[in-house]
Design a protein around this motif. Structure first.
Motif, PDB file in Angstrom:
ATOM      1  N   PHE A  75       0.796  -1.231   0.000  1.00  0.00           N
ATOM      2  CA  PHE A  75       0.000   0.000   0.000  1.00  0.00           C
ATOM      3  C   PHE A  75       0.827   1.279   0.000  1.00  0.00           C
ATOM      4  CE2 PHE A  75      -2.683  -3.107   2.436  1.00  0.00           C
ATOM      5  CZ  PHE A  75      -3.626  -3.298   1.425  1.00  0.00           C
ATOM      6  N   GLY A  76       2.154   1.161   0.164  1.00  0.00           N
ATOM      7  CA  GLY A  76       2.983   2.344   0.368  1.00  0.00           C
ATOM      8  C   GLY A  76       2.869   3.401  -0.709  1.00  0.00           C
ATOM      9  N   LEU A  77       3.049   3.009  -1.980  1.00  0.00           N
ATOM     10  CA  LEU A  77       3.019   3.990  -3.062  1.00  0.00           C
ATOM     11  C   LEU A  77       1.621   4.562  -3.277  1.00  0.00           C
ATOM     12  CD1 LEU A  77       5.464   2.507  -5.707  1.00  0.00           C
ATOM     13  CD2 LEU A  77       5.776   4.543  -4.299  1.00  0.00           C
ATOM     14  N   PHE A  78       0.573   3.746  -3.085  1.00  0.00           N
ATOM     15  CA  PHE A  78      -0.793   4.262  -3.193  1.00  0.00           C
ATOM     16  C   PHE A  78      -1.047   5.296  -2.089  1.00  0.00           C
ATOM     17  CE2 PHE A  78      -0.995   0.188  -5.351  1.00  0.00           C
ATOM     18  CZ  PHE A  78      -1.729   0.493  -6.490  1.00  0.00           C
ATOM     19  N   ALA A  79      -0.561   4.997  -0.871  1.00  0.00           N
ATOM     20  CA  ALA A  79      -0.695   5.965   0.216  1.00  0.00           C
ATOM     21  C   ALA A  79       0.095   7.232  -0.087  1.00  0.00           C
ATOM     22  CB  ALA A  79      -0.213   5.339   1.529  1.00  0.00           C
ATOM     23  N   GLY A  80       1.287   7.077  -0.673  1.00  0.00           N
ATOM     24  CA  GLY A  80       2.086   8.240  -1.029  1.00  0.00           C
ATOM     25  C   GLY A  80       1.395   9.111  -2.057  1.00  0.00           C
ATOM     26  N   ALA A  81       0.740   8.485  -3.042  1.00  0.00           N
ATOM     27  CA  ALA A  81      -0.013   9.259  -4.030  1.00  0.00           C
ATOM     28  C   ALA A  81      -1.164  10.003  -3.373  1.00  0.00           C
ATOM     29  CB  ALA A  81      -0.537   8.330  -5.123  1.00  0.00           C
ATOM     30  N   LEU A  82      -1.817   9.376  -2.377  1.00  0.00           N
ATOM     31  CA  LEU A  82      -2.897  10.038  -1.661  1.00  0.00           C
ATOM     32  C   LEU A  82      -2.373  11.207  -0.835  1.00  0.00           C
ATOM     33  CD1 LEU A  82      -5.918   9.992  -1.086  1.00  0.00           C
ATOM     34  CD2 LEU A  82      -5.477   8.363   0.772  1.00  0.00           C
TER      35      LEU A  82
END
Length: 410
Positions: A75-82
């Motif tokens: 989930f790290g990169l998706f969270a970073g995009a958010l």
């Protein structure tokens, strides 16, 4: 005037506390992270000890690290995009609240004598919130501090983390010995109240809107094409995945320290001692070009852990862990400086998420690697092979990234 020169040189070598004086918001954030980090390190010892006490298996202790790593990887990169789309302070507040709930549940299961599988499940759920809160927190410094204070702020964050590592594991061992793992988890839960208070006091931090999935792919493309950022992440990945020793500490403790929970904490404390010393003297390297310093720190980390695996004397082993901790601090501060200074604000959340994946999930994957190698061979082979592979990989990355070998300021 000559007698002033040693004093000036010493002042330049010591950590720069200017960011704490200049920014009340950074000061509150730093203090909150110090306390929550202290509770978090006590929880690390509690998780290790509860899982080890229930299973007596390095595979299970390695799996505890993997339970923390997988949500960050997924989930790290998706969270970073958010993070790059919403108010970063508000997002951080929600993430900290979720971590606090998980900390309370870990406390309840410990007092109730929960099975190791439940511990791993709660650690994994808590790590889902870490996957979002971590990147958000890493973007704060560029908003709270001017560019010329950034490296000093990162060094102060590092000494906060290392101070937590220095005191947390040792206190955690003592509390676990007296009150069981529930006592360690309870303090971990209480410290999140401070972190939540700090998040409420931070100013709003709106971010530039970015399209969801396209934001993730754009972030990956940025990391791939930006040689300094890519090289910094690969260097830390090599050091953590290949040479992380923490899952082996319970076995080393059983072999050399009589399996006492008080001494289990000393291994993490030894790493923290070196880290605190390096942070306190961070003026010696925060004013230098971060690329070469990062490579030197990562190479020293690998060599120290290889020697740790060969050392029969327990106190010499602790000294080598202190050297490794100092090298790790040098490498981490330099890596973060490279990433922060080479990343525009519109990509900072995604770059921070990638840094967290490498910096937090990398060690957890490395701990699983170490546990599997030790289970199939020996502790010595797991440690020595990991340290040597780290040295080889970092040398190869340095050779292929000339942008990070330049001594000019980044």
């Amino acid at each position: 005037m000559a007698h002033r020169r040693p004093r000036v040189a010493m002042n330049r070598a010591l950590i720069d506390i200017g960011p704490l004086r200049a920014s009340p918001d950074f000061r509150r954030l730093w203090f909150g992270q110090l306390l929550s980090g202290l509770g978090g390190q006590m929880a690390v010892v509690a998780v290790l000890y509860q899982v080890w006490d229930s299973t007596r298996s390095t595979i299970w202790t390695g799996a505890a690290g993997l339970a923390q790593a997988l949500p960050i990887i997924v989930f790290g990169l998706f969270a970073g995009a958010l993070v790059d789309r919403v108010d970063r302070r508000r997002f951080y507040l929600v993430a900290k609240a979720g971590q606090a709930v998980c900390a309370v549940l870990l406390t309840v299961q410990a007092f109730a004598g929960g099975p190791p599988l439940l511990v791993l499940a709660l650690v994994a759920i808590q790590s889902c919130f870490v996957a979002g809160g971590g990147p958000a927190a890493r973007t704060f410094l560029s908003r709270l501090l001017p560019a010329d204070r950034l490296a000093a702020g990162l060094a102060l964050n590092r000494i906060s983390f290392q101070g937590s590592m220095l005191l947390g594991p040792a206190l955690g061992g003592l509390i676990i010995a007296e009150f069981g793992t529930g006592g360690g988890f309870l303090i971990h839960a209480v410290t999140f109240a401070v972190a939540l208070w700090v998040a409420v006091r931070l100013p709003p931090m709106p971010a530039s809107p970015q399209p969801g999935l396209r934001g993730v792919t754009a972030g990956l493309r940025f990391i791939k094409t930006n040689a300094p950022v890519r090289g910094a992440l690969l260097t830390d990945l090599a050091a953590t995945v290949l040479a992380m020793p923490i899952s082996l500490f319970p076995l080393v403790n059983a072999e050399r320290f009589g399996d006492d929970p008080r001494t289990l904490g000393l291994f993490l404390t030894a790493i923290a001692v070196g880290g605190v010393i390096a942070s306190a003297l961070s003026g010696t390297f925060t004013r230098l070009s971060p690329g070469p310093v990062m490579f030197a720190g990562s190479l020293t980390w690998g060599v120290s852990l290889a020697l740790f695996g060969l050392t029969p004397n327990a106190w010499a082993a602790l000294a080598l862990l202190a050297v490794a901790g100092a090298a790790d601090t040098v490498a981490v501060v330099s890596r973060s400086t490279v990433i922060q200074t080479h990343t525009p604000d519109s990509f900072l959340g995604r770059a921070a998420a990638a840094e967290q994946i490498v910096g937090q999930a990398g060690p957890d994957v490395g701990n699983m690697r170490g546990g599997l190698v030790a289970a199939g061979s020996s502790t010595t082979l797991a440690l020595v092979s990991g340290g040597l592979l780290c040295v080889a990989a970092v040398a190869a990355i340095a050779a292929r990234t000339p942008e990070l070998r330049h001594r000019a300021a980044a």
